[in-house]
Scaffold this motif. Structure first.
Motif, PDB file in Angstrom:
ATOM      1  N   GLY A 148      47.509  42.394  41.342  1.00 38.45           N
ATOM      2  CA  GLY A 148      48.080  41.503  42.337  1.00 38.45           C
ATOM      3  C   GLY A 148      47.006  40.709  43.045  1.00 38.45           C
ATOM      4  N   PRO A 149      47.388  39.935  44.064  1.00 35.18           N
ATOM      5  CA  PRO A 149      46.403  39.193  44.858  1.00 35.18           C
ATOM      6  C   PRO A 149      45.787  40.100  45.918  1.00 35.18           C
ATOM      7  N   ALA A 159      42.848  29.176  48.153  1.00 34.65           N
ATOM      8  CA  ALA A 159      43.782  28.563  49.100  1.00 34.65           C
ATOM      9  C   ALA A 159      45.229  28.922  48.751  1.00 34.65           C
ATOM     10  N   THR A 160      45.510  29.065  47.460  1.00 27.77           N
ATOM     11  CA  THR A 160      46.869  29.431  47.060  1.00 27.77           C
ATOM     12  C   THR A 160      47.233  30.832  47.542  1.00 27.77           C
ATOM     13  N   ASN A 161      46.261  31.741  47.538  1.00 24.30           N
ATOM     14  CA  ASN A 161      46.519  33.092  48.049  1.00 24.30           C
ATOM     15  C   ASN A 161      46.750  33.082  49.552  1.00 24.30           C
ATOM     16  N   ALA A 162      46.009  32.241  50.255  1.00 23.82           N
ATOM     17  CA  ALA A 162      46.205  32.137  51.703  1.00 23.82           C
ATOM     18  C   ALA A 162      47.602  31.609  52.014  1.00 23.82           C
ATOM     19  N   ALA A 163      48.045  30.613  51.257  1.00 21.34           N
ATOM     20  CA  ALA A 163      49.389  30.074  51.458  1.00 21.34           C
ATOM     21  C   ALA A 163      50.448  31.113  51.103  1.00 21.34           C
ATOM     22  N   PHE A 164      50.200  31.863  50.039  1.00 19.14           N
ATOM     23  CA  PHE A 164      51.128  32.914  49.635  1.00 19.14           C
ATOM     24  C   PHE A 164      51.207  33.991  50.715  1.00 19.14           C
ATOM     25  N   ASP A 165      50.086  34.323  51.305  1.00 16.03           N
ATOM     26  CA  ASP A 165      50.050  35.321  52.374  1.00 16.03           C
ATOM     27  C   ASP A 165      50.885  34.854  53.564  1.00 16.03           C
ATOM     28  N   GLU A 166      50.750  33.597  53.937  1.00 17.95           N
ATOM     29  CA  GLU A 166      51.545  33.053  55.043  1.00 17.95           C
ATOM     30  C   GLU A 166      53.037  33.114  54.726  1.00 17.95           C
ATOM     31  N   TYR A 167      53.380  32.774  53.503  1.00 15.64           N
ATOM     32  CA  TYR A 167      54.776  32.820  53.073  1.00 15.64           C
ATOM     33  C   TYR A 167      55.317  34.247  53.166  1.00 15.64           C
ATOM     34  N   ASN A 203      44.292  33.743  40.326  1.00 20.18           N
ATOM     35  CA  ASN A 203      43.627  34.346  41.491  1.00 20.18           C
ATOM     36  C   ASN A 203      44.135  35.735  41.820  1.00 20.18           C
ATOM     37  N   ASN A 204      44.512  36.481  40.793  1.00 21.16           N
ATOM     38  CA  ASN A 204      44.872  37.877  40.945  1.00 21.16           C
ATOM     39  C   ASN A 204      43.723  38.764  40.484  1.00 21.16           C
ATOM     40  N   LEU A 205      43.852  40.054  40.777  1.00 25.30           N
ATOM     41  CA  LEU A 205      42.868  41.038  40.347  1.00 25.30           C
ATOM     42  C   LEU A 205      43.555  42.215  39.670  1.00 25.30           C
ATOM     43  N   SER A 206      42.869  42.788  38.710  1.00 22.03           N
ATOM     44  CA  SER A 206      43.215  44.121  38.229  1.00 22.03           C
ATOM     45  C   SER A 206      42.207  45.073  38.860  1.00 22.03           C
ATOM     46  N   VAL A 207      42.721  46.101  39.528  1.00 22.72           N
ATOM     47  CA  VAL A 207      41.858  47.051  40.237  1.00 22.72           C
ATOM     48  C   VAL A 207      42.126  48.431  39.664  1.00 22.72           C
ATOM     49  N   VAL A 208      41.078  49.069  39.166  1.00 27.06           N
ATOM     50  CA  VAL A 208      41.238  50.340  38.469  1.00 27.06           C
ATOM     51  C   VAL A 208      40.527  51.448  39.253  1.00 27.06           C
ATOM     52  N   PHE A 209      41.296  52.486  39.559  1.00 30.60           N
ATOM     53  CA  PHE A 209      40.768  53.674  40.220  1.00 30.60           C
ATOM     54  C   PHE A 209      40.830  54.854  39.247  1.00 30.60           C
ATOM     55  N   GLN A 210      39.956  55.832  39.482  1.00 28.33           N
ATOM     56  CA  GLN A 210      39.975  57.055  38.684  1.00 28.33           C
ATOM     57  C   GLN A 210      39.948  58.262  39.603  1.00 28.33           C
ATOM     58  N   ARG A 211      40.790  59.231  39.303  1.00 23.37           N
ATOM     59  CA  ARG A 211      40.817  60.480  40.082  1.00 23.37           C
ATOM     60  C   ARG A 211      39.515  61.213  39.848  1.00 23.37           C
ATOM     61  N   SER A 212      38.793  61.502  40.939  1.00 23.00           N
ATOM     62  CA  SER A 212      37.429  62.002  40.810  1.00 23.00           C
ATOM     63  C   SER A 212      37.352  63.517  40.717  1.00 23.00           C
ATOM     64  N   VAL A 213      38.072  64.231  41.575  1.00 22.49           N
ATOM     65  CA  VAL A 213      37.979  65.700  41.552  1.00 22.49           C
ATOM     66  C   VAL A 213      39.367  66.294  41.664  1.00 22.49           C
TER      67      VAL A 213
END
Length: 213
Positions: A148-149, A159-167, A203-213
């Motif tokens: 997501g953004p 700027a498109t993300n800022a406008a989307f955030d306002e919306y 202007n989106n991101l893929s964010v990957v987390f891993q379970r550590s312990v």
């Protein structure tokens, strides 16, 4: 209404499914159950499952109409590695997948969680609940994937993300594009370590987390 009539469509799916799949093929384990949170129409579920044939896809959503859409898409695409969609609200202190309610359903253990375009169109408590649930369910090495953004360093990346955030905030004051640093902090508190960030189209991101312990 026939099952096929229940299919709903999300225009963004056709635009983002191929880039998301490219990342999922890199980060997801080769087999096991993938738990999708807030599956929406089900278009992502059937697209990914049909290309991740050694995985089983478990779609969930709080909306019964969307769960009906998921069933209809699954039947339309004849996907035999997609479970029947289930109700799951991430804000609940214990998810049904933890209390044994899904034991009759699951053929393989949950080894990853996928969540696409949810945390910016839900209260912050949903992000907190998502991280808490992922921390409880995933075993060490398990993957949590977000798409997501996001703001980075507290600033919008376009700027498109800022406008989307306002919306979004005009629609609901509890919604909005989240600051990635805040998301990472909540994840870290649940033993989820940031593994990788991928730049995505629009202007989106893929964010990957891993379970550590």
């Amino acid at each position: 209404m026939t099952p096929q009539d229940a299919r709903q469509y999300a225009p963004a799916t056709e635009r983002n499914r191929e880039p998301i799949l490219e990342v999922l093929l890199q980060v997801l384990p080769e087999s096991g159950t993938i738990l999708e949170i807030a599956s929406g129409t089900g278009e992502h579920a059937v697209f990914f499952a049909s290309r991740l044939r050694d995985c089983l896809w478990l779609p969930t959503d709080v909306n019964p109409q969307l769960r009906a859409s998921i069933i209809a898409w699954t039947e339309h695409n004849e996907c035999d590695n997609v479970y029947a969609p289930q109700y799951l609200d991430v804000r609940e202190p214990v998810w049904a997948v933890e209390n044994g309610a899904f034991d009759w359903l699951l053929r393989e253990p949950i080894i990853a969680i996928v969540n696409i375009n949810m945390i910016h169109i839900s209260p912050w408590s949903a992000c907190v609940g998502l991280m808490a649930g992922a921390g409880r369910i995933l075993k060490p090495g398990g993957i949590l994937y977000l798409y997501g953004p996001f703001k980075q360093g507290g600033e919008h990346t376009a700027a498109t993300n800022a406008a989307f955030d306002e919306y979004l905030r005009a629609e609901n004051q509890q919604w909005g594009v989240r600051n990635l640093d805040d998301v990472v902090a909540v994840a870290s508190a649940q033993n989820l370590t940031l593994k990788q960030i991928y730049l995505m189209p629009a202007n989106n991101l893929s964010v990957v987390f891993q379970r550590s312990v």
